[in-house]
Design a protein around this motif. Structure first.
Motif, PDB file in Angstrom:
ATOM      1  N   ASP A   1     -31.719  -4.027 -11.745  1.00 58.67           N
ATOM      2  CA  ASP A   1     -32.452  -2.956 -10.898  1.00 58.67           C
ATOM      3  C   ASP A   1     -33.255  -3.996  -9.965  1.00 58.67           C
ATOM      4  O   ASP A   1     -33.921  -4.909 -10.551  1.00 58.67           O
ATOM      5  CB  ASP A   1     -33.058  -2.096 -11.599  1.00 58.67           C
ATOM      6  CG  ASP A   1     -32.074  -1.085 -12.517  1.00 58.67           C
ATOM      7  OD1 ASP A   1     -31.404  -0.555 -11.927  1.00 58.67           O
ATOM      8  OD2 ASP A   1     -32.568  -1.089 -13.657  1.00 58.67           O
TER       9      ASP A   1
ATOM     10  N   ASP B   1     -36.352   1.153  -3.976  1.00 60.60           N
ATOM     11  CA  ASP B   1     -35.772   0.736  -5.323  1.00 60.60           C
ATOM     12  C   ASP B   1     -34.220   0.599  -5.202  1.00 60.60           C
ATOM     13  O   ASP B   1     -33.668   1.760  -4.664  1.00 60.60           O
ATOM     14  CB  ASP B   1     -36.183   1.477  -6.655  1.00 60.60           C
ATOM     15  CG  ASP B   1     -37.652   1.171  -6.793  1.00 60.60           C
ATOM     16  OD1 ASP B   1     -38.163   0.173  -6.537  1.00 60.60           O
ATOM     17  OD2 ASP B   1     -38.040   2.106  -7.323  1.00 60.60           O
TER      18      ASP B   1
ATOM     19  N   THR C   1     -24.080  -2.724 -10.373  1.00 60.12           N
ATOM     20  CA  THR C   1     -23.591  -3.130 -11.611  1.00 60.12           C
ATOM     21  C   THR C   1     -22.635  -4.040 -11.518  1.00 60.12           C
ATOM     22  O   THR C   1     -21.457  -3.936 -10.337  1.00 60.12           O
ATOM     23  CB  THR C   1     -22.954  -1.804 -12.132  1.00 60.12           C
ATOM     24  OG1 THR C   1     -23.977  -0.940 -12.671  1.00 60.12           O
ATOM     25  CG2 THR C   1     -22.320  -2.330 -13.446  1.00 60.12           C
TER      26      THR C   1
ATOM     27  N   SER D   1     -30.220  -0.500  -7.141  1.00 60.50           N
ATOM     28  CA  SER D   1     -29.357  -0.902  -8.400  1.00 60.50           C
ATOM     29  C   SER D   1     -28.013  -1.082  -8.232  1.00 60.50           C
ATOM     30  O   SER D   1     -27.462  -0.453  -7.218  1.00 60.50           O
ATOM     31  CB  SER D   1     -29.548   0.521  -9.506  1.00 60.50           C
ATOM     32  OG  SER D   1     -28.826   0.170 -10.662  1.00 60.50           O
TER      33      SER D   1
ATOM     34  N   VAL E   1     -26.259  -4.683 -15.409  1.00 61.02           N
ATOM     35  CA  VAL E   1     -26.664  -3.792 -14.527  1.00 61.02           C
ATOM     36  C   VAL E   1     -28.088  -4.531 -13.898  1.00 61.02           C
ATOM     37  O   VAL E   1     -28.763  -5.013 -14.656  1.00 61.02           O
ATOM     38  CB  VAL E   1     -27.259  -2.576 -15.370  1.00 61.02           C
ATOM     39  CG1 VAL E   1     -27.994  -1.428 -14.384  1.00 61.02           C
ATOM     40  CG2 VAL E   1     -25.947  -1.869 -15.745  1.00 61.02           C
TER      41      VAL E   1
END
Length: 452
Positions: A362, A274, A278, A276, A360
């Motif tokens: 993910d 996973d 921004t 992430s 954002v």
């Protein structure tokens, strides 16, 4: 109409003359003395010849004096002219489809016919010239008429009052009819001559004001020459729909391209963990707008990338979320190689207010491992060689689904009036001999005549 022996416009006003009925002795008033040839006594119904100094009894009968909707001698104004009802006939096609005809007279304008078929009133003017023929239609003063009723035989069933020719019960003529919206053209002929009459459909208000009689406001099925009440509305609905569509197209062209807000490239973890990222700041200036986010993963093969987006307002922390997955698969089976899916995926977030935002993202890369097909479970994963995701955020644009829905709503009134217009015209034309059911009836009658 009966054969026209005189022009529609008469000479100077004739004198009123009083006669005595040789059958009953009643006093008969000739309102068109000098023009009238036959008259029916209003007391006994006898039919008289008044062309000679001595009035001659032609025929005596009593049922012709039945109550009339418009009493003879009554006056009414139509088309700005005061007319007097001087004669009345009932006619039919061999006893079927009966109608009434009133002969109107004005000393300065001659004769007119007022007809009533039980559903509508029409004012008829006799022509002094033959209509022009053009491609199977007829034309009178530039107005085109199309065939409606084929040749049939019209007969006189009863008569009362004054007439300008020797009319008699049982008199028959050959009749044909053409129509134009609001008008009817009639041709009647016997062995000696043919006459043409143009009839204008009167509105219920016109006939009520003129002679105090009623007519149905919306007869159904429609009258042969009844204009469609939906034609005008259909034109208005078409104009409004086209204007609204043009406006929406302009809006779509102005806003469909949108403005690029931000773009970046994201690397994918070789282990498929996973991740992430921004992107920001992203500034939205309009009060409300749509934000489109697209992701392109050109290297993807037999797998997918989960993409969760959150557009977060820096001031209020309000979040606007969306989800998308880019996926593509390929392989080979008995039919040969195959491929489905795409490495590009676009999502939209509607009605985002003005403000400054962070996007954002993910995301996580996935591999399709199918034990039944070892091709997907063997070898390195597609993302182990440094695959990337190209992410772009844009503002503006229009939802194609919303645009189509708007077009549908705009066209609903148009489609409704179009349906009513088509239904009206089909019902009107089916009354004649050249509509769908009319042609069938005409062919059936011809077949019966051939069998006989």
């Amino acid at each position: 109409m009966p054969p026209d022996a005189t022009p529609a416009t008469a000479a100077p006003a004739p004198a009123v003359k009083a006669l005595s009925c040789p059958n009953c002795g009643g006093t008969i008033t000739l309102r068109a003395a000098g023009y009238t040839v036959t008259v029916a006594c209003q007391y006994c119904g006898s039919l008289l010849d008044v062309t000679n100094p001595e009035v001659r009894l032609i025929e005596a009968y009593h049922n012709a004096t039945a109550e009339l909707s418009i009493p003879l001698g009554m006056r009414g104004v139509l088309d700005g002219v005061e007319w007097e009802a001087v004669g009345h006939m009932t006619r039919s096609e061999g006893g079927a489809y009966p109608w009434e005809e009133y002969l109107l007279f004005n000393p300065y304008h001659g004769y007119r016919w007022l007809t009533f078929d039980g559903r509508g009133w029409s004012l008829g003017t006799m022509l002094t010239t033959v209509p022009a023929w053009s491609s199977g239609s007829l034309s009178v003063d530039g107005r085109g008429f199309t065939p409606f009723f084929a040749k049939t035989e019209a007969q006189v069933d009863s008569v009362v009052g004054e007439f300008y020719w020797r009319v008699r019960q049982g008199e028959r003529v050959e009749s044909e009819t053409w129509v134009s919206p609001g008008f009817m053209l009639s041709r009647e002929a016997n062995a000696q001559e043919a006459s043409w009459t143009v009839l204008r459909l009167l509105t219920p208000a016109e006939i009520k004001a003129a002679f105090g009689v009623d007519a149905p406001a919306n007869p159904w099925p429609p009258l042969p020459h009844q204009p469609s009440p939906y034609g005008g509305w259909l034109g208005k609905a078409t104009g409004i729909a086209m204007a609204a569509m043009a406006f929406l197209v302009v809006v779509m062209l102005v806003f469909s391209g949108g403005t690029q807000l931000a773009s970046t490239r994201l690397s994918i973890d070789p282990q498929g963990r996973d991740q992430s990222a921004t992107i920001g700041p992203i500034t939205l200036t309009r009060a409300w707008q749509k934000v489109e986010i697209s992701a392109d993963v050109p290297q993807i093969d037999n797998g997918w990338v989960d993409l969760d987006y959150s557009l977060v307002d820096r001031k209020t922390q309000q979040s606007y979320d969306a989800y998308g997955a880019a996926e593509r698969y390929s392989g080979r089976d008995s039919d040969g190689p195959w491929q489905e899916g795409s490495g590009t995926r676009e999502v939209s977030i509607a009605s985002v207010p003005a403000g400054t935002y962070d996007l954002v993202i993910d995301y996580k890369a996935n591999r399709w491992a199918d034990p039944a097909q070892s091709v997907f479970g063997s070898g390195p994963a597609w993302f182990e060689n440094g695959a990337e995701i190209a992410v772009t955020a844009r503002s503006g644009g229009m939802f194609a689904g919303n645009l189509l829905l708007a077009f549908g709503l705009i066209f609903l009134p148009f489609l409704w009036f179009l349906y009513r217009q088509v239904s009206f015209e089909q019902a009107r034309q089916d009354q004649g001999d050249f509509g769908r059911s009319g042609i069938a009836k005409l062919l059936e009658s011809q077949s019966t005549e051939d069998d006989e």
